[in-house]
Scaffold this motif. Sequence first.
Motif, PDB file in Angstrom:
ATOM      1  N   LEU A   1      45.690  60.682  53.407  1.00 47.41           N
ATOM      2  CA  LEU A   1      47.130  60.827  53.225  1.00 47.41           C
ATOM      3  C   LEU A   1      47.681  62.083  53.902  1.00 47.41           C
ATOM      4  CD1 LEU A   1      47.589  59.694  49.504  1.00 47.41           C
ATOM      5  CD2 LEU A   1      48.269  58.459  51.571  1.00 47.41           C
TER       6      LEU A   1
ATOM      7  N   ASN B   1      48.702  60.595  59.217  1.00 46.37           N
ATOM      8  CA  ASN B   1      49.868  59.699  59.237  1.00 46.37           C
ATOM      9  C   ASN B   1      49.598  58.395  58.494  1.00 46.37           C
ATOM     10  OD1 ASN B   1      48.015  58.727  61.104  1.00 46.37           O
ATOM     11  ND2 ASN B   1      49.592  57.977  62.516  1.00 46.37           N
TER      12      ASN B   1
ATOM     13  N   THR C   1      49.309  55.929  55.244  1.00 45.08           N
ATOM     14  CA  THR C   1      50.045  55.765  53.995  1.00 45.08           C
ATOM     15  C   THR C   1      49.152  55.083  52.960  1.00 45.08           C
ATOM     16  OG1 THR C   1      50.909  53.585  54.607  1.00 45.08           O
ATOM     17  CG2 THR C   1      52.193  55.524  55.299  1.00 45.08           C
ATOM     18  N   VAL C   2      49.648  54.997  51.738  1.00 44.74           N
ATOM     19  CA  VAL C   2      48.907  54.289  50.699  1.00 44.74           C
ATOM     20  C   VAL C   2      48.689  52.835  51.110  1.00 44.74           C
ATOM     21  CG1 VAL C   2      48.988  53.469  48.309  1.00 44.74           C
ATOM     22  CG2 VAL C   2      49.706  55.804  48.851  1.00 44.74           C
ATOM     23  N   LYS C   3      49.673  52.245  51.739  1.00 47.94           N
ATOM     24  CA  LYS C   3      49.546  50.871  52.218  1.00 47.94           C
ATOM     25  C   LYS C   3      48.393  50.751  53.205  1.00 47.94           C
ATOM     26  CE  LYS C   3      52.105  47.251  54.676  1.00 47.94           C
ATOM     27  NZ  LYS C   3      53.400  46.895  55.306  1.00 47.94           N
ATOM     28  N   ASP C   4      48.261  51.729  54.110  1.00 50.68           N
ATOM     29  CA  ASP C   4      47.161  51.716  55.073  1.00 50.68           C
ATOM     30  C   ASP C   4      45.813  51.805  54.361  1.00 50.68           C
ATOM     31  OD1 ASP C   4      48.691  51.622  57.497  1.00 50.68           O
ATOM     32  OD2 ASP C   4      49.219  53.717  57.168  1.00 50.68           O
TER      33      ASP C   4
ATOM     34  N   LYS D   1      49.907  54.064  44.773  1.00 51.63           N
ATOM     35  CA  LYS D   1      50.910  55.041  45.150  1.00 51.63           C
ATOM     36  C   LYS D   1      51.278  55.917  43.957  1.00 51.63           C
ATOM     37  CE  LYS D   1      53.926  53.651  48.038  1.00 51.63           C
ATOM     38  NZ  LYS D   1      55.078  52.964  48.675  1.00 51.63           N
TER      39      LYS D   1
ATOM     40  N   ILE E   1      50.298  59.783  44.489  1.00 49.35           N
ATOM     41  CA  ILE E   1      51.453  60.564  44.936  1.00 49.35           C
ATOM     42  C   ILE E   1      52.300  61.072  43.787  1.00 49.35           C
ATOM     43  CG2 ILE E   1      53.572  60.491  46.315  1.00 49.35           C
ATOM     44  CD1 ILE E   1      52.206  58.486  48.145  1.00 49.35           C
TER      45      ILE E   1
END
Length: 248
Positions: free
Chosen positions: A91, A94, A96-99, A243, A247
């Motif tokens: 994280l 670049n 993301t949590v989706k990645d 997420k 986060i």
Amino acid sequence: MIPFLIIFKRNIISFKKRAWGTLISGIDPLLFLLAFGFGIGKFIPSVEGLSYVEFIAPAMVVISVLYGSFFETTYNAFVRMYYENIYTAWLSTNATVKDIVLGEMLWGAFRGTLYAIIVIFVLSCFGLIKNLSFLIIILVLPLLGLTFASIGMFFTSVVPNIMFFDYLYFVYINPMILFSGTYFPINILPIFLKIILKTLFPLYYAVKISREFYLGQSLDIINIIILLIITVIFTILGIKFLKIRLIN
């Protein structure tokens, strides 16, 4: 390169360092095949017109997908997230949590597919693949793996600690393996119980797909659609709750 593919690539590189030990950990379906198919199976005349070993053979293929993809996205993913803090490091790039979720799912599906291909090879060595059209299932195995990997990532995003997975395997995974039409047809069960099993256990649809290929029957696309819907739902849930965990 797309971040989730980088995550997938990282896991492959890590896998190469421990490949033999990892592959050995996925032989459970083969042991069940030997014990039930060639052991107990000798005392069972036939099931739905098939010898018992032929009845459970296609189920062993998808069980291996379940083992590989679900284990990777639960225990191993939790270790990467909680103990090694690799998710935090990703994280900081670049990604993301989706990645992270997609990368881990892709890797879980790959590992599950690899296990299944090994099982298919063993089945061929025993002369249990009499219809070469069964090999087409190799193209479908990644989808099955993604389904189980998405469920695994959802649980990884919400479990309080790694020990929780022991309970999860006991109360959910093991019953799913036993009652998804793997070792006996579930049509002998009461109707209300069949409805519950079909609702809770996606392995049931994977077994149906595998057995259709094994018997050379036409594929019921409804089973594919159901697994796709399950995959999308749990992918969205996994992203949402991971997420929150990482986060918020």
